[in-house]
Motif scaffolding. Structure first.
Motif: not given
Length: 155
Positions: A84-110
């Motif tokens: 991360r630079e100046n609030g922007t993601t800089i990458t050479r990777e072709p993909f990221f894995l995303s885990v999205r939940g409905e609450t902070v409590d749900e995703v914090t253990p992940v």
């Protein structure tokens, strides 16, 4: 009929370790078949490597992985190509894995599980666009985004 997109990760001798790690974070059933299970003689290098592996959790999480056959120089998991630079993601990777939940409590253990041995790219916490967001490269070099969907993103 129903279709699902499942992330398939490619490793060089670390697929079993990675799948066991992801199972420790997400739970679920681990399935592993080796090249030896499919007939490669046990004495040959790589016979114990994963030709097919997956973790399937009741939560809906699913990831697949295998070990690419042959001699390859593995990526250095200590050197992620995303920052991360100046609030922007800089990458050479072709993909990221995303885990999205409905609450902070749900995703914090992940987040806590994936962060063991990881390089944190963006610390987990409130973001302008989400109640919680974080980005890291796990100890296998895989970049993960863990977040909570903002109300305007929830369907």
């Amino acid at each position: 009929m129903s279709l699902n997109a499942v992330t398939h990760l490619n490793f060089h001798g670390q697929a079993r370790e990675a799948l066991e790690f992801y199972q420790s974070v997400f739970g679920g059933q681990l399935t592993v078949a080796t090249y030896g299970d499919f007939g490669m003689p046990a004495g040959l290098p790589g016979a114990d490597h994963v030709v097919f592996g997956q973790v399937v959790a009741d939560s809906g999480f699913r990831v697949m992985a295998y070990d690419v056959p042959g001699e390859h120089a593995p990526a250095d998991p200590g050197a992620p190509s995303t920052r991360r630079e100046n609030g922007t993601t800089i990458t050479r990777e072709p993909f990221f894995l995303s885990v999205r939940g409905e609450t902070v409590d749900e995703v914090t253990p992940v987040w806590e599980g994936l962060s063991r041995g990881a390089t944190v790219i963006e610390a987990f916490g409130p973001a302008r666009w989400a109640p919680a967001f974080g980005m890291l490269a796990d100890r296998f070099g895989v970049t993960w985004i863990v977040d909570v969907a903002a109300e305007y993103l929830q369907a």
